[in-house]
Design a protein around this motif. Structure first.
Motif, PDB file in Angstrom:
ATOM      1  N   LEU A 187      -2.362   4.820  19.661  1.00  0.00           N
ATOM      2  CA  LEU A 187      -1.481   5.959  19.343  1.00  0.00           C
ATOM      3  C   LEU A 187      -0.022   5.617  19.644  1.00  0.00           C
ATOM      4  N   LYS A 188       0.185   4.841  20.714  1.00  0.00           N
ATOM      5  CA  LYS A 188       1.545   4.453  21.089  1.00  0.00           C
ATOM      6  C   LYS A 188       2.213   3.681  19.950  1.00  0.00           C
ATOM      7  N   ALA A 189       1.418   2.886  19.242  1.00  0.00           N
ATOM      8  CA  ALA A 189       1.946   2.066  18.137  1.00  0.00           C
ATOM      9  C   ALA A 189       2.318   2.928  16.936  1.00  0.00           C
ATOM     10  N   ARG A 190       1.801   4.172  16.914  1.00  0.00           N
ATOM     11  CA  ARG A 190       2.081   5.083  15.780  1.00  0.00           C
ATOM     12  C   ARG A 190       2.986   6.234  16.197  1.00  0.00           C
ATOM     13  N   PHE A 191       3.655   6.103  17.349  1.00  0.00           N
ATOM     14  CA  PHE A 191       4.482   7.195  17.875  1.00  0.00           C
ATOM     15  C   PHE A 191       5.960   6.802  17.845  1.00  0.00           C
ATOM     16  N   CYS A 192       6.821   7.784  17.519  1.00  0.00           N
ATOM     17  CA  CYS A 192       8.279   7.537  17.549  1.00  0.00           C
ATOM     18  C   CYS A 192       9.005   8.872  17.648  1.00  0.00           C
TER      19      CYS A 192
ATOM     20  N   CYS B  55      -4.155  15.346   8.801  1.00  0.00           N
ATOM     21  CA  CYS B  55      -2.686  15.321   8.659  1.00  0.00           C
ATOM     22  C   CYS B  55      -2.191  13.872   8.700  1.00  0.00           C
ATOM     23  N   ASP B  56      -1.268  13.543   7.797  1.00  0.00           N
ATOM     24  CA  ASP B  56      -0.722  12.179   7.753  1.00  0.00           C
ATOM     25  C   ASP B  56       0.456  12.025   8.704  1.00  0.00           C
ATOM     26  N   LEU B  57       1.108  13.159   9.013  1.00  0.00           N
ATOM     27  CA  LEU B  57       2.278  13.128   9.899  1.00  0.00           C
ATOM     28  C   LEU B  57       2.230  14.360  10.779  1.00  0.00           C
TER      29      LEU B  57
ATOM     30  N   PRO C 139      -6.670  13.690  21.081  1.00  0.00           N
ATOM     31  CA  PRO C 139      -8.021  13.362  20.591  1.00  0.00           C
ATOM     32  C   PRO C 139      -8.276  13.779  19.146  1.00  0.00           C
ATOM     33  N   HIS C 140      -7.429  14.670  18.613  1.00  0.00           N
ATOM     34  CA  HIS C 140      -7.683  15.222  17.268  1.00  0.00           C
ATOM     35  C   HIS C 140      -6.839  14.551  16.181  1.00  0.00           C
ATOM     36  N   ILE C 141      -5.963  13.628  16.585  1.00  0.00           N
ATOM     37  CA  ILE C 141      -5.072  13.003  15.604  1.00  0.00           C
ATOM     38  C   ILE C 141      -5.822  11.932  14.825  1.00  0.00           C
ATOM     39  N   GLY C 142      -5.661  11.952  13.487  1.00  0.00           N
ATOM     40  CA  GLY C 142      -6.361  10.992  12.616  1.00  0.00           C
ATOM     41  C   GLY C 142      -5.980   9.552  12.927  1.00  0.00           C
ATOM     42  N   ALA C 143      -6.833   8.618  12.512  1.00  0.00           N
ATOM     43  CA  ALA C 143      -6.672   7.205  12.882  1.00  0.00           C
ATOM     44  C   ALA C 143      -5.438   6.548  12.268  1.00  0.00           C
ATOM     45  N   ASN C 144      -4.931   7.105  11.154  1.00  0.00           N
ATOM     46  CA  ASN C 144      -3.769   6.477  10.507  1.00  0.00           C
ATOM     47  C   ASN C 144      -2.521   7.358  10.526  1.00  0.00           C
ATOM     48  N   ALA C 145      -2.615   8.495  11.216  1.00  0.00           N
ATOM     49  CA  ALA C 145      -1.489   9.436  11.199  1.00  0.00           C
ATOM     50  C   ALA C 145      -0.322   8.922  12.045  1.00  0.00           C
ATOM     51  N   ILE C 146       0.887   9.297  11.603  1.00  0.00           N
ATOM     52  CA  ILE C 146       2.087   9.019  12.404  1.00  0.00           C
ATOM     53  C   ILE C 146       2.340  10.239  13.280  1.00  0.00           C
TER      54      ILE C 146
ATOM     55  N   THR D 299       0.860  -1.190   0.000  1.00  0.00           N
ATOM     56  CA  THR D 299       0.000   0.000   0.000  1.00  0.00           C
ATOM     57  C   THR D 299       0.889   1.229   0.000  1.00  0.00           C
ATOM     58  N   ASN D 300       0.564   2.162  -0.857  1.00  0.00           N
ATOM     59  CA  ASN D 300       1.333   3.398  -0.909  1.00  0.00           C
ATOM     60  C   ASN D 300       1.000   4.254   0.299  1.00  0.00           C
ATOM     61  N   PHE D 301       2.022   4.586   1.083  1.00  0.00           N
ATOM     62  CA  PHE D 301       1.796   5.526   2.176  1.00  0.00           C
ATOM     63  C   PHE D 301       2.219   6.889   1.643  1.00  0.00           C
ATOM     64  N   SER D 302       1.269   7.804   1.570  1.00  0.00           N
ATOM     65  CA  SER D 302       1.604   9.102   1.004  1.00  0.00           C
ATOM     66  C   SER D 302       1.396  10.181   2.058  1.00  0.00           C
ATOM     67  N   VAL D 303       2.404  11.016   2.235  1.00  0.00           N
ATOM     68  CA  VAL D 303       2.251  12.132   3.178  1.00  0.00           C
ATOM     69  C   VAL D 303       1.783  13.343   2.384  1.00  0.00           C
ATOM     70  N   LYS D 304       0.494  13.642   2.495  1.00  0.00           N
ATOM     71  CA  LYS D 304      -0.047  14.798   1.760  1.00  0.00           C
ATOM     72  C   LYS D 304       0.017  16.053   2.618  1.00  0.00           C
ATOM     73  N   LYS D 305      -0.148  15.860   3.933  1.00  0.00           N
ATOM     74  CA  LYS D 305      -0.193  17.036   4.807  1.00  0.00           C
ATOM     75  C   LYS D 305       0.537  16.739   6.123  1.00  0.00           C
ATOM     76  N   VAL D 306       1.353  17.695   6.548  1.00  0.00           N
ATOM     77  CA  VAL D 306       2.123  17.567   7.798  1.00  0.00           C
ATOM     78  C   VAL D 306       1.716  18.686   8.737  1.00  0.00           C
ATOM     79  N   ALA D 307       1.607  18.361  10.022  1.00  0.00           N
ATOM     80  CA  ALA D 307       1.451  19.417  11.039  1.00  0.00           C
ATOM     81  C   ALA D 307       2.740  19.475  11.837  1.00  0.00           C
ATOM     82  N   VAL D 308       3.233  20.686  12.084  1.00  0.00           N
ATOM     83  CA  VAL D 308       4.385  20.860  12.971  1.00  0.00           C
ATOM     84  C   VAL D 308       3.900  21.619  14.196  1.00  0.00           C
TER      85      VAL D 308
END
Length: 799
Positions: A139-144, A88-90, A111-118, A2-11
């Motif tokens: 969320l812990k599984a998607r955090f680094c 946001c994807d990231l 609470p506002h982070i999308g279900a598939n976001a890193i 599956t292509n993981f594409s980062v379309k939008k980033v929040a900093v």
């Protein structure tokens, strides 16, 4: 797949790092939203972020490839805009290094982070496991951790740090995005204090300060010894600390003090007294105007450790030590340092010994393998050669014995012995880097490189000494090679020409090579790519015409002796432009003068973001004569589409008349040196792959050479208008009389000369004008002064 594409980033966090990470995402055409606290009452709600974005335009080196793109960063605050996180994807958190502050923010945003976001933290050393406390399992599984180095646009290193719970595919997706889209070198680090680069690098700085005091060396001498002479950042040790900020350095040291109490090197993590005093005084380095160095008028003074006063600087390495450091054979070099009786030689051996001792002792806990330590130091601290590579090159066994001896004699920083693996038979025989992989102390095995799909885009990956990596200058099948060029291919229908001259300057040999390459490509290949084998390691595309090699002919026969050479150059570039197969210029680094013209005449350009392109001939008192001005006129006529060409000509004229060089590939597009459909590549290791794919797809899409079209010019009307502006600049003292002459000649050529407005001329007409003006200038004493000045000092002469 599956292509993981980062379309939008929040900093999250618009401080120095956060704002610059956002800027680099915009450079890479990634939509980005930058968050910070809401402004205080009575001030704009997004004032903090708006100020940070404004500041990006002023910073040097520039975080943005094109300053105009600052407006593309979306602004947000934590009170009104958290809903923007949903798509946001990231999400990268980059606030101050305080655990409590970070945890407060995480509660707010989770609470506002999308279900598939890193979700990632750009911490420079806080434990990732601790940061993830309080997250739900998903969320812990998607955090680094994702640790960028400052300045993020230019520093190649990003450290990726998982927690125990981070899902492996999250790391693979992030590594792919960081590598290809943002152009980074990714090293996976373990969750230990300060990770790899800062752990080893800051230890190295502390050890250097310790040994400098022990051997009585001043800061300027230490910087001369530990900078370019060791193949490291030319700022050395203390100047680097000043640039980074002594408070920042103090902070990283404190992380080590707080978290490494059981480390046998713990005593070295004490904040040096001299550093503590400077921080206390608020002398934090470059940002406060004084640290280990201070600028007084035009002089740079250095801190004297004994008195705490600033005194005259400029101390250098002793001649005998400078000679040892020039020794090419690392085995001989280290033997000489080890046996030196000079305090500077003893100091250098000591800092190497300390580093070797440290990385060997800690390898099993801080990194997966030795290669990751070497890449971290090369990409994060600007070392040409990593510490394990240095050790292996100098003779693994012998160095290990010497370090062991120093530890036993109490000369080392701690009496902790070297780990047993250092003397293991296979390591002693092979070293830590081998063709099968690099040594892992944790698993006692040799670990091969990552086989993530993104690395298939790198024809030649960053080499590691001892790994048997293919040398790009010997790769593939050679079709032809001499002292100036190599024509070669990898069995994939694309011919590559690699220039071998210093900084890839263009003389008769390169011109002949290009002609040979064109003939060969038209006969047997789908395209020709011009690519430098050192493109990924900071080499030049081409620094222009080889003035030095043209000198003998000029001395013997005067300017007219160079007429055939200029004609040949022009004809070769025109043959490239109208070749029957696509010619792709793979540009990275400097593309100046003739190098810029070579790129302009290619069918397409694939450029590294770090491409510095420009027509700089006026700096040596000449004008472009390889078709650069002709191309400016062609471009203006094309863009004008029947409107007043002069409006479109001004950019091309000004760029050439002021020797303006792009500070990025994005700026080169705005300047017209790259076209709209030219491709910008962020990872220099991908440049050759993209250039070849481009050449092949152009050929496969039915490429045909463009038809030669006549060029409509502005004639004497355009020339007179530009001349009027030049007169004002000369009379106002902004340019010299010779600058005026050069500007006037450039204006004459780009406007087509003394003919009617709207006249139609051929490209050859413009090339003839370029050549005539160039040869005339070679006779001009003022131009000759500029040429000789450049050849003798390498700096432009203003006359």
């Amino acid at each position: 797949m599956t292509n993981f594409s980062v379309k939008k980033v929040a900093v999250l966090g618009a401080g120095v790092m956060g704002a610059q990470i956002a800027a680099h995402c915009v450079n890479a055409k990634v939509q980005v939203v930058l968050f910070d606290l809401p402004g205080k009452e009575g001030t704009p709600k997004n004032g903090i972020v708006l100020r940070a974005i404004d500041n990006l335009k002023k910073l040097s080196p520039a975080p943005l490839g094109d300053k105009e793109d600052a407006s593309l960063i979306q602004v947000a605050n934590y009170e009104d805009n958290l809903d923007q996180l949903a798509d946001c994807d990231l999400i990268i958190e980059a606030i101050a290094e305080r655990l409590d502050w970070k945890h407060d923010l995480y509660k707010k945003v989770a609470p506002h982070i999308g279900a598939n976001a890193i979700f990632a933290s750009n911490t420079s050393g806080l434990p990732i496991e601790q940061l993830a406390q309080g997250f739900d399992a998903d969320l812990k599984a998607r955090f680094c951790g994702v640790h960028f180095f400052n300045p993020p646009r230019y520093m190649h290193l990003v450290e990726l740090i998982p927690t125990e719970a981070t899902r492996p595919e999250i790391l693979d997706q992030l590594e792919t995005f960081l590598t290809s889209a943002l152009g980074k070198g990714v090293v996976r680090a373990k969750d230990t204090p300060n990770f790899i680069a800062n752990r080893v690098g800051i230890f190295g700085m502390l050890a250097t300060i310790h040994e400098a005091e022990k051997f009585g060396l001043s800061v300027d001498v230490v910087d001369d010894l530990t900078g370019a002479k060791l193949g490291r950042a030319k700022s050395g040790t203390f100047r680097t600390a000043d640039v980074v900020g002594l408070d920042t350095m103090g902070h990283v040291i404190k992380t080590m003090q707080d978290n490494l109490k059981d480390d046998p090197f713990f005593s070295v993590y004490k904040t040096p007294d001299i550093l503590a005093k400077l921080i206390e005084k608020g002398a934090l380095g470059q940002k406060t105007g004084g640290g280990f160095y201070k600028k007084v008028g035009k002089d740079i003074q250095r801190l004297d450790f004994a008195t705490g006063e600033y005194v005259a600087g400029g101390g250098k390495a002793a001649d005998i030590i400078a000679r040892i450091l020039k020794e090419k054979d690392p085995v001989k070099k280290f033997k000489a340092l080890r046996e030196s009786t000079n305090p500077q030689g003893q100091f250098l051996w000591a800092i190497f010994r300390d580093a070797f001792h440290y990385i060997a002792y800690h390898l099993d806990t801080i990194a997966d393998n030795a290669r990751d330590v070497d890449f971290a130091m090369r990409w994060g601290f600007g070392w040409k050669v990593g510490p394990f590579e240095t050790w292996q090159a100098a003779g693994w066994k012998q160095i290990a014995e010497w370090v062991k001896q120093d530890i036993e004699e109490g000369k080392a920083l701690t009496d902790a012995p070297l780990p047993a693996w250092v003397f293991d038979e296979k390591v002693a025989e092979k070293g830590v880097h081998t063709p099968e992989g690099s040594y892992s102390a944790k698993s006692n095995s040799y670990v091969p490189r990552s086989n993530l799909a993104v690395y298939e885009r790198q024809a030649f990956r960053a080499p590691v000494l001892g790994s048997g990596d293919i040398d790009p200058s010997k790769a593939g099948t050679t079709v032809f090679e001499d002292n100036d060029v190599r024509l070669w291919h990898s069995g994939d229908d694309v011919l590559v020409i690699s220039l071998k001259t210093k900084m890839h300057v263009i003389g008769q040999g390169v011109i002949d090579g290009l002609k040979r390459g064109l003939a060969e490509a038209e006969k047997n290949f789908k395209g020709l790519v011009i690519w430098g084998t050192d493109a990924a390691e900071g080499g030049a595309f081409s620094a222009g015409a080889d003035l030095q090699s043209a000198l003998p002919a000029f001395m013997a026969g005067g300017p007219k002796a160079l007429d055939p050479l200029i004609r040949d150059l022009q004809n070769t570039f025109m043959a490239m432009k109208y070749s029957n197969v696509p010619v792709v210029a793979a540009v990275a680094g400097l593309a100046l003068g003739g190098g810029c013209e070579m790129a302009l005449h290619a069918s397409r350009r694939v450029a590294s973001i770090e491409s510095y392109i420009g027509l700089v001939e006026v700096g040596v008192g000449l004008i472009p004569a390889g078709g650069g001005l002709k191309e400016a006129a062609v471009r203006a006529a094309k863009e004008a589409k029947g409107n007043d060409i002069l409006q479109f000509l001004k950019t091309g004229f000004m760029n050439a008349a002021t020797a303006n060089v792009s500070k990025s590939a994005l700026e080169a597009k705005a300047m017209g040196y790259l076209k709209e459909d030219d491709i910008i590549v962020f990872n220099p290791y991908e440049l050759l792959h993209v250039a070849k794919v481009t050449a092949r797809s152009m050929f496969d899409s039915g490429y045909r050479a463009p038809l030669q079209r006549p060029v409509t010019v502005t004639g004497r009307y355009g020339w007179a208008t530009i001349r009027g502006q030049l007169v004002n600049m000369r009379d106002g003292g902004f340019i010299s009389a010779h600058d005026y002459k050069l500007g006037d000649m450039i204006a004459e050529i780009v406007s087509g000369g003394d003919i009617d407005q709207g006249s139609v001329v051929s490209e050859q007409w413009l090339l003839d004008m370029e050549r005539k003006a160039f040869l005339e200038l070679l006779n001009n004493p003022k131009s000759q002064e500029r040429i000789m000045g450049m050849l003798q000092t390498g700096k432009p002469v203003r006359n």
